[in-house]
Design a protein around this motif. Sequence first.
Motif, PDB file in Angstrom:
ATOM      1  N   GLY A 164       6.152 -18.451   1.972  1.00 28.71           N
ATOM      2  CA  GLY A 164       6.749 -19.156   3.100  1.00 28.71           C
ATOM      3  C   GLY A 164       7.628 -18.271   3.964  1.00 28.71           C
ATOM      4  N   ALA A 165       7.411 -16.968   3.935  1.00 28.53           N
ATOM      5  CA  ALA A 165       8.212 -16.038   4.747  1.00 28.53           C
ATOM      6  C   ALA A 165       7.748 -16.096   6.206  1.00 28.53           C
ATOM      7  N   SER A 166       8.508 -15.464   7.088  1.00 29.11           N
ATOM      8  CA  SER A 166       8.145 -15.476   8.510  1.00 29.11           C
ATOM      9  C   SER A 166       6.922 -14.604   8.801  1.00 29.11           C
ATOM     10  N   LYS A 167       6.669 -13.601   7.944  1.00 32.08           N
ATOM     11  CA  LYS A 167       5.477 -12.764   8.118  1.00 32.08           C
ATOM     12  C   LYS A 167       5.080 -12.154   6.783  1.00 32.08           C
ATOM     13  N   ASP A 168       3.844 -11.680   6.717  1.00 32.12           N
ATOM     14  CA  ASP A 168       3.351 -11.005   5.529  1.00 32.12           C
ATOM     15  C   ASP A 168       3.836  -9.566   5.551  1.00 32.12           C
ATOM     16  N   GLU A 169       4.495  -9.149   4.468  1.00 30.39           N
ATOM     17  CA  GLU A 169       4.971  -7.768   4.417  1.00 30.39           C
ATOM     18  C   GLU A 169       5.287  -7.341   2.995  1.00 30.39           C
ATOM     19  N   ILE A 170       5.248  -6.034   2.791  1.00 25.01           N
ATOM     20  CA  ILE A 170       5.671  -5.435   1.534  1.00 25.01           C
ATOM     21  C   ILE A 170       7.020  -4.798   1.811  1.00 25.01           C
ATOM     22  N   ASN A 211      -0.875 -17.058  -3.524  1.00 27.08           N
ATOM     23  CA  ASN A 211      -1.510 -16.079  -4.414  1.00 27.08           C
ATOM     24  C   ASN A 211      -2.660 -15.361  -3.710  1.00 27.08           C
ATOM     25  N   LYS A 212      -3.480 -16.106  -2.999  1.00 26.20           N
ATOM     26  CA  LYS A 212      -4.591 -15.492  -2.259  1.00 26.20           C
ATOM     27  C   LYS A 212      -4.064 -14.542  -1.186  1.00 26.20           C
ATOM     28  N   ALA A 213      -2.991 -14.940  -0.515  1.00 26.84           N
ATOM     29  CA  ALA A 213      -2.409 -14.101   0.528  1.00 26.84           C
ATOM     30  C   ALA A 213      -1.821 -12.820  -0.059  1.00 26.84           C
ATOM     31  N   VAL A 214      -1.194 -12.921  -1.225  1.00 29.09           N
ATOM     32  CA  VAL A 214      -0.625 -11.743  -1.886  1.00 29.09           C
ATOM     33  C   VAL A 214      -1.738 -10.757  -2.238  1.00 29.09           C
ATOM     34  N   ALA A 215      -2.797 -11.250  -2.879  1.00 34.25           N
ATOM     35  CA  ALA A 215      -3.900 -10.377  -3.275  1.00 34.25           C
ATOM     36  C   ALA A 215      -4.535  -9.719  -2.047  1.00 34.25           C
ATOM     37  N   ALA A 216      -4.736 -10.495  -0.983  1.00 34.57           N
ATOM     38  CA  ALA A 216      -5.351  -9.956   0.241  1.00 34.57           C
ATOM     39  C   ALA A 216      -4.448  -8.906   0.894  1.00 34.57           C
ATOM     40  N   LEU A 217      -3.149  -9.165   0.959  1.00 35.51           N
ATOM     41  CA  LEU A 217      -2.210  -8.222   1.578  1.00 35.51           C
ATOM     42  C   LEU A 217      -2.162  -6.909   0.795  1.00 35.51           C
ATOM     43  N   LEU A 243      -8.207  -1.234  -0.212  1.00 34.11           N
ATOM     44  CA  LEU A 243      -9.185  -1.714  -1.185  1.00 34.11           C
ATOM     45  C   LEU A 243      -9.879  -2.954  -0.649  1.00 34.11           C
ATOM     46  N   PRO A 244     -11.090  -3.243  -1.117  1.00 27.84           N
ATOM     47  CA  PRO A 244     -11.718  -4.510  -0.726  1.00 27.84           C
ATOM     48  C   PRO A 244     -10.930  -5.685  -1.315  1.00 27.84           C
ATOM     49  N   LYS A 245     -10.991  -6.841  -0.649  1.00 30.59           N
ATOM     50  CA  LYS A 245     -10.262  -8.031  -1.125  1.00 30.59           C
ATOM     51  C   LYS A 245     -10.597  -8.346  -2.581  1.00 30.59           C
ATOM     52  N   SER A 246     -11.857  -8.138  -2.954  1.00 29.90           N
ATOM     53  CA  SER A 246     -12.296  -8.460  -4.309  1.00 29.90           C
ATOM     54  C   SER A 246     -11.687  -7.538  -5.365  1.00 29.90           C
ATOM     55  N   ALA A 247     -11.026  -6.455  -4.949  1.00 30.79           N
ATOM     56  CA  ALA A 247     -10.448  -5.491  -5.890  1.00 30.79           C
ATOM     57  C   ALA A 247      -9.047  -5.890  -6.351  1.00 30.79           C
ATOM     58  N   ALA A 248      -8.477  -6.949  -5.795  1.00 31.49           N
ATOM     59  CA  ALA A 248      -7.128  -7.392  -6.180  1.00 31.49           C
ATOM     60  C   ALA A 248      -7.175  -8.850  -6.611  1.00 31.49           C
ATOM     61  N   SER A 249      -6.624  -9.131  -7.785  1.00 37.11           N
ATOM     62  CA  SER A 249      -6.578 -10.518  -8.254  1.00 37.11           C
ATOM     63  C   SER A 249      -5.310 -10.736  -9.081  1.00 37.11           C
ATOM     64  N   THR A 264       1.518 -10.524 -11.892  1.00 37.64           N
ATOM     65  CA  THR A 264       0.798  -9.292 -12.182  1.00 37.64           C
ATOM     66  C   THR A 264      -0.490  -9.338 -11.379  1.00 37.64           C
ATOM     67  N   VAL A 265      -0.755  -8.263 -10.640  1.00 35.85           N
ATOM     68  CA  VAL A 265      -1.961  -8.156  -9.832  1.00 35.85           C
ATOM     69  C   VAL A 265      -2.824  -7.054 -10.432  1.00 35.85           C
TER      70      VAL A 265
END
Length: 113
Positions: free
Chosen positions: A23-29, A56-62, A69-75, A86-87
Amino acid sequence: MSGPSCHRSVDEGALLFVRVTPGASKDEIRGLWTGPSGEQRLSVRVSAPPDGGRANKAVAALIAKTLGLPKSAASITAGDKDRLKTVALTGDPEAIGARLALLIGEAGAEEKT
């Protein structure tokens, strides 16, 4: 392999330990987060709400996108309903470790709780 303490290499890639703020204002690390017991995790903020696994999906994608990495490489493998997750990252452990070291260096100052 040496590197940030927020990850561990495994045969098929790496395990990345993160602290998520949905629920943050933007996606960031944001950099490293240090917990009360001294454990370190990568601080990740996503705009998606925690409803229905959207955060969770947004974290893995970011994380996948940021590390090239491809999206499928993070879960998400642990902490589905928790801020501490843990990702699992699939790929070359050395390359992932090098990218994480660069990412953490670029992300800047450490957050503490």
